[in-house]
Motif scaffolding. Sequence first.
Motif, short mmCIF file in Angstrom:
data_model
loop_
_atom_site.label_atom_id
_atom_site.label_comp_id
_atom_site.label_asym_id
_atom_site.label_seq_id
_atom_site.Cartn_x
_atom_site.Cartn_y
_atom_site.Cartn_z
N ALA A 1 -15.77 -5.13 -24.91
CA ALA A 1 -16.11 -4.66 -26.25
C ALA A 1 -15.70 -3.20 -26.44
CB ALA A 1 -17.61 -4.82 -26.51
N MET A 2 -15.84 -2.39 -25.39
CA MET A 2 -15.45 -0.99 -25.49
C MET A 2 -13.93 -0.85 -25.62
SD MET A 2 -18.11 1.07 -22.99
CE MET A 2 -17.63 0.21 -21.48
N VAL A 3 -13.19 -1.69 -24.88
CA VAL A 3 -11.73 -1.63 -24.96
C VAL A 3 -11.26 -2.07 -26.34
CG1 VAL A 3 -9.59 -2.66 -24.07
CG2 VAL A 3 -11.40 -1.97 -22.48
N GLU A 4 -11.92 -3.04 -26.92
CA GLU A 4 -11.53 -3.53 -28.25
C GLU A 4 -11.69 -2.45 -29.32
OE1 GLU A 4 -12.42 -8.32 -27.91
OE2 GLU A 4 -14.03 -6.95 -28.52
N ARG A 5 -12.47 -1.41 -29.05
CA ARG A 5 -12.64 -0.34 -30.03
C ARG A 5 -11.46 0.62 -30.06
NH1 ARG A 5 -18.03 0.15 -27.59
NH2 ARG A 5 -19.51 -1.15 -28.76
N ILE B 1 -9.97 -6.20 -16.37
CA ILE B 1 -9.83 -6.24 -17.83
C ILE B 1 -8.36 -6.39 -18.18
CG2 ILE B 1 -10.28 -5.02 -20.00
CD1 ILE B 1 -12.81 -5.66 -18.49
N PHE B 2 -8.05 -7.24 -19.12
CA PHE B 2 -6.69 -7.41 -19.62
C PHE B 2 -6.67 -7.02 -21.10
CE2 PHE B 2 -7.50 -10.59 -16.37
CZ PHE B 2 -6.42 -10.43 -15.50
N GLU B 3 -5.68 -6.26 -21.48
CA GLU B 3 -5.58 -5.90 -22.90
C GLU B 3 -4.13 -5.84 -23.34
OE1 GLU B 3 -4.53 -3.08 -24.85
OE2 GLU B 3 -3.47 -2.29 -23.10
N VAL C 1 -2.47 4.02 -24.87
CA VAL C 1 -3.63 3.22 -24.45
C VAL C 1 -3.84 3.34 -22.95
CG1 VAL C 1 -4.55 0.88 -24.29
CG2 VAL C 1 -3.41 1.62 -26.38
N ARG C 2 -2.74 3.37 -22.21
CA ARG C 2 -2.84 3.48 -20.76
C ARG C 2 -3.56 4.77 -20.34
NH1 ARG C 2 2.23 1.97 -16.83
NH2 ARG C 2 1.10 1.98 -14.85
N ASP C 3 -3.33 5.82 -21.09
CA ASP C 3 -3.92 7.11 -20.75
C ASP C 3 -5.44 7.13 -20.92
OD1 ASP C 3 -1.43 8.10 -20.15
OD2 ASP C 3 -1.11 9.03 -22.12
N THR D 1 -12.25 4.54 -20.73
CA THR D 1 -12.92 3.68 -21.71
C THR D 1 -13.64 2.54 -21.01
OG1 THR D 1 -11.24 4.19 -23.38
CG2 THR D 1 -12.59 2.22 -23.74
N VAL D 2 -12.99 1.97 -20.01
CA VAL D 2 -13.55 0.84 -19.28
C VAL D 2 -14.77 1.26 -18.46
CG1 VAL D 2 -13.09 -0.74 -17.36
CG2 VAL D 2 -11.44 -0.52 -19.20
N ASN D 3 -14.66 2.42 -17.81
CA ASN D 3 -15.76 2.86 -16.94
C ASN D 3 -16.03 4.35 -17.16
OD1 ASN D 3 -17.75 2.42 -15.03
ND2 ASN D 3 -16.38 2.84 -13.29
#
Length: 401
Positions: A95-99, A228-230, A240-242, A247-249
């Motif tokens: 959910a955090m990555v989707e933001r 996590i896959f995005e 996004v990679r940066d 964001t994940v942890n």
Amino acid sequence: MSAANDARLRPARLSPVDVLRVGASGLRSRRARVLLSALGIAIGIATMVAVVGLSTSSRADLLARLDRLGTNLLTAEAGKDVDGKEVKLPVNAVAMVERIGPVLAATATGHVDVRVRRSDVVPEEMAPGVTTQAARTDLLDALGAKVARGRWLDAASERLPAVVLGAIAADRLGITEPGAKILMGDEWFVVTGILAKVELVPTIDRVALVGFPSAVRYFGFDGHPTMIFERSTDASVTAVRDVLARTVNPGDEHSVTVSRPSDALAAKAATDRGLTTLMLGLGAVALLVGGVGVANTMVISVLERRQEIGLRRAIGATRGAIRVQFLTESLLLSALGGVVGAVLGSAATFGFARVQGWTAVVPMWALGGGLGATLVIGVLAGLYPAVRASRVRPTVALNSG
């Protein structure tokens, strides 16, 4: 002496057609030796053309696969903290990555500590090496994966004792069709589907996938994802990679490993280029050996045909005409090997590419470069024998043999 007499004494020049005819006649008189010499050239050219063709075809196929699979998939995997303990990602990591604004899709898998066996008669210590992961129902869409047989997990089956096997996992368990039962821990699960191989994430091929709710219910899974896959837009992958790890942890981003699966395929292309350079070097060595064979054939030809050379000199052939004759023979011999090699190399490329399911690509520069190399070899290999033949004195040649 009159001008008319000067014209009669001036040596006649051979036309290009005559030069080719004379050169070809010299080759026809020694067919076995000519074929063996041309074979050396052919092997070198065939090797070079085939190596370039196969490398180009492989890279073209790889690029097509990358276009099909996409290069915008990123993975974030839980690692270990400074004390060496396994890190648990937050339950709401997806959910955090989707933001993150550019993210188009996000999903996750979680490691489940349970052994997988074909049946209860198989001892646990002889389990076939299939691991278990909990998966969300949107996993296939994010990975671009497909089900080869059966069906994927849905809102109902993700809560039931249902499992989907990766391609290699199904092979290890000896399962070819859905409907079979396997023992996961102490629970019997029904195989509802078998995945096709997942090119971007080959680790999925070796696992048994169950739904998150099912893993919690039957195996006491804690719900924390381990990977996590995005997918995001192509232009925003770097951005996004940066930010993906923190964001994940949040607060412990260094324990998260972020990677792009398509980089492995790109690295394979770089490895192929290195191997191509090596093989081209081997082809060049074969071509050099072929050139030495041509030179050897032409030198022996000069020695064997001293009387013929003397006779031609005696009836008016100039040294230049003799040089042109033997250079033409050398060029024709090399060109014969070059053409045969180009055909063999192209045939090998098309044949192997067809077996691999690639689109065969033979660059024109490879063919042109190969044929050009044969002409250079022909000139270099024939230069010394031609000069040597032109220096044979008619009287000595006619008295020899």
